[in-house]
Design a protein around this motif. Structure first.
Motif: not given
Lengths: 438, 272
Positions: A136-142, A195-206, A211-219
């Motif tokens: 598998l090759h990742l061609l673009n990371h978003d 995949s589930f991204a968590f924000f504000q210590q687990g209060t919100f999930l997406l 890529e931008r949301e991944e940068r600010v996520m907690d877990g």
């Protein structure tokens, strides 16, 4: 190259937007981006696009000797590579952590779940088995590499055809693709990572972070499920504390999403099969439409625009007009005047560093007074340009006011022009009370 | 004879140098050579023809032609270094020639106003990421009213709007937040809220052109603040998050839309 740093205002904006349940591209909390699957001319080659994240998957096979402790099973080998074209931050030496994590997750999702029947890959027990290799090759990371990679891997495996083998006693005959049609692998089920991204210590999930949301996520919580709601693997990273209910809820959502994605995969495989059977054109070149206006179109972002106009009206009627500044110039000597205190400095005040709003406010103020306007405009102009007033750099506390002689001539011409123009020069006159220092 | 020779020279030489005026608005590729107007006569006649004798053979009428981005001087001619469309503008003297190309990666150019992100504070300077190959350096004295005792309030991660004073390929770029008179002129730290996003460089140039319709239409929608950086970064702030998101999406989409589609979208927004 180093990764572009995330600025404070972006981080703040993203977190605030997530608190109001708004995502940058207008998706809902549980929405995936558009998934597009296209196949190449060879069997086992596919490209999966999850929004702008693109992964290329290629499957190949080889006859090898089996592992000693698994003499009757074939070998599955997965390899994910983060290509340098995917993101500027991916450099040959620097990706190890992320790479290892993704590879391990992929292996657990696809190998440990026994989605491919490895017993059927055995040709001669103990001597020859098929080794299936998935590259598998990742061609673009978003964002959300793992989901795209897992979809690409399983799609490529389902699409792949291995050469046919015929065993009779001691004789093994390997048929080339021209002699006999290649045979598909036997796939038990289709596991997909969600995949589930968590924000504000687990209060919100997406779901499906970009890529931008991944940068600010907690877990991050990754659950690999198939359409029968069987969990193949589950991993939580980032060190956040999740509650039992949250994990259960996520697994239910993952089940629903996996079912949708599996349906999409089956449809894509079916379409490709039909096209190949009917002798139509297939392959990557065909899936990109050229010579058409839509070749470079952008997906429409479903941003909700319903209540904008009312809000705008509300805001316009409710806001007060800008405060009128009445300037009281102190006349020091003919030709020099001072407006304002000139002592306090208001550095770093965010309200004052905006560019656009200042012009009209201060310009109007200057023209309001009657006869006093004579000294006012040139005072403010000379105050900012020629700097007769020096803000102390040294120990002195009091301000030094120079007496400019040559300014007299300049001032007279200026008064004439400022009185006549409605809006004087476009130089932004700063509201700040300080004066420029030499 | 002359015709065959001409064909042979053409094919041998590859691409014969074309006159710049004939190629205006067309796509040019890197490696092509372009002739400036006063040189056309010299190349006109074929090998077999007689060259007209010039009494003042050494001197030519000197017209000052400015060579813009995408072009480079090689001897007497212009050499194309980027693929795109050739443009020309009459602007005092011989005019300006440049190549309109599209790219996302920014290369620092002196005098450009850009939005940068502060990555580090070290001693007297800030390191600011501008999207180029190296972070630019920004001295703390390069703000309006800054003195040794009066330092500007800049934190790591803040957005800065400034311009380059040094930007060439051999040195680390340097930027400042004041103009030559010492005034800020809108530069400095950009406010705390708002959204920063990235677009292509061509879109920025289009939006910053003098009569940009897009900006006027956007301005009619609702009050906003917007900063354009020539490095492809745009900072937007509106009253609510929803409005800011709409703005960001509209500006990103403007690149791919024709003007009719855009007008449709704006009218739909204005109605809703």
């Amino acid at each position: 190259m180093k990764e572009t740093p995330l600025s404070n205002c972006e981080r703040r904006f993203l977190l605030r937007a997530i608190e109001e349940k708004k995502r940058l591209d207008g998706r809902q909390t549980y929405d995936y981006r558009n998934i597009k699957i296209s196949f190449g001319t060879d069997y086992g080659c596919c490209i999966v696009e999850l929004g702008k994240t693109r992964v290329l998957g290629q499957v190949s096979c080889e006859l090898v000797s089996p592992k000693l402790n698994r003499a009757t099973e074939g070998i599955l080998f997965f390899n994910l590579e983060l290509s340098q074209m995917a993101a500027p931050a991916f450099e040959p030496g620097r990706q190890s952590d992320l790479l290892v994590k993704l590879n391990r997750l992929l292996e657990r999702c696809l190998r440990n779940s026994k989605c491919i029947d490895t017993e059927s890959l055995c040709v001669v027990a103990g001597e020859k088995v098929w080794q299936i290799r998935v590259d598998l090759h990742l061609l673009n990371h978003d964002g959300n590499i793992i989901d795209a990679a897992s979809i690409a891997a399983i799609v490529a495996l389902c699409h792949f055809r291995r050469p046919d083998v015929f065993v009779q006693g001691e004789e093994v005959t390997l048929y080339t693709p021209e002699e006999r049609d290649p045979v598909p692998l036997s796939v038990h089920h289709v596991p997909v990572c969600v995949s589930f991204a968590f924000f504000q210590q687990g209060t919100f999930l997406l779901v499906d972070p970009s890529e931008r949301e991944e940068r600010v996520m907690d877990g991050l919580l990754v659950i690999a499920v198939n359409k029968h709601r069987e969990i193949c693997t589950i991993q939580s990273s980032g060190g956040i504390m999740l509650l039992k209910e949250q994990v259960l809820r996520c697994s239910k959502i993952a089940g629903v999403k996996a079912a949708e994605i599996t349906e999409l995969i089956q449809k894509a495989l079916e379409n490709d099969r039909i096209v190949r059977k009917e002798g139509g054109k297939f392959g990557f070149a065909e899936s990109i439409a050229n010579q058409r206006i839509t070749a470079f179109k952008m997906e429409e972002a479903p941003v909700d625009t319903s209540d904008v106009e009312e809000k705008a009206e509300e805001i316009i009627t409710e806001t007060e007009p800008p405060p009128e500044v009445v300037s009281k110039p102190l006349l020091w000597s003919p030709g020099t005047a001072q407006i304002g205190g000139g002592v306090e400095n208001s550095w770093g005040d965010p309200e004052e560093s905006e560019q656009e709003e200042e012009d009209t406010g201060s310009d109007e103020a200057v023209l309001l007074d009657g006869a006093e306007v004579d000294t006012a405009p040139e005072a403010s102009n000379s105050g900012s340009q020629d700097a007769p007033i020096v803000l102390s750099d040294s120990e002195e506390e009091e301000m030094i006011i120079l007496e400019p002689d040559k300014n007299l001539k300049k001032i007279r011409t200026r008064t004439v022009s400022t009185k006549q123009e409605k809006a004087p020069s476009k130089k932004p006159v700063k509201k700040r009370k300080k004066k420029t220092a030499n | 004879m002359a015709g065959a020779a001409a064909v042979a020279t053409k094919s041998l030489a590859g691409s014969r140098a074309r006159a710049a005026s004939t190629v205006l608005g067309q796509v040019v590729l890197p490696g092509e050579e372009l002739l400036l107007p006063e040189q056309e006569d010299a190349e006109g006649p074929e090998s077999a023809g007689q060259r007209p004798l010039r009494l003042n053979a050494g001197t030519r009428s000197r017209v000052r032609v400015v060579c813009g981005p995408g072009l480079r001087r090689s001897g007497d001619r212009l050499l194309v270094t980027k693929c795109g469309r050739l443009r020309h503008k009459e602007h005092g003297g011989g005019g300006v020639y440049w190549v309109d190309s599209q790219q996302k990666r920014y290369v620092p150019v002196k005098g450009d106003h850009v939005i940068g992100i502060v990555t580090a504070k070290s001693g007297d300077i800030f390191k600011v990421d501008v999207g180029g190959s190296e972070p630019a350096s920004l001295s703390y004295l390069a703000f309006e009213g800054a003195t040794k005792r009066n330092r500007p309030n800049v934190q790591v991660g803040d957005l800065i709007y400034g311009q380059f004073v040094v930007a060439n390929k051999d040195m680390e770029p340097e930027m400042v937040c004041i103009d030559s008179c010492g005034r800020a002129n809108g530069m400095g730290v950009i406010g705390q809220d708002g959204l920063l996003f990235k677009v292509t460089l061509g879109l920025i140039r289009k939006l910053l052109a003098p009569d940009c319709e897009i900006l006027q239409e956007v301005g009619k929608l609702y009050p906003l603040e917007i900063v354009f950086g020539m490095n492809g970064r745009i900072w937007v702030k509106a009253k609510t998050i929803q409005q800011t998101l709409i703005l960001a999406n509209i500006l990103e989409a403007c690149e791919h839309m024709t003007s009719d589609q855009r007008k449709q979208i704006f009218s739909r927004l204005a109605e809703s």
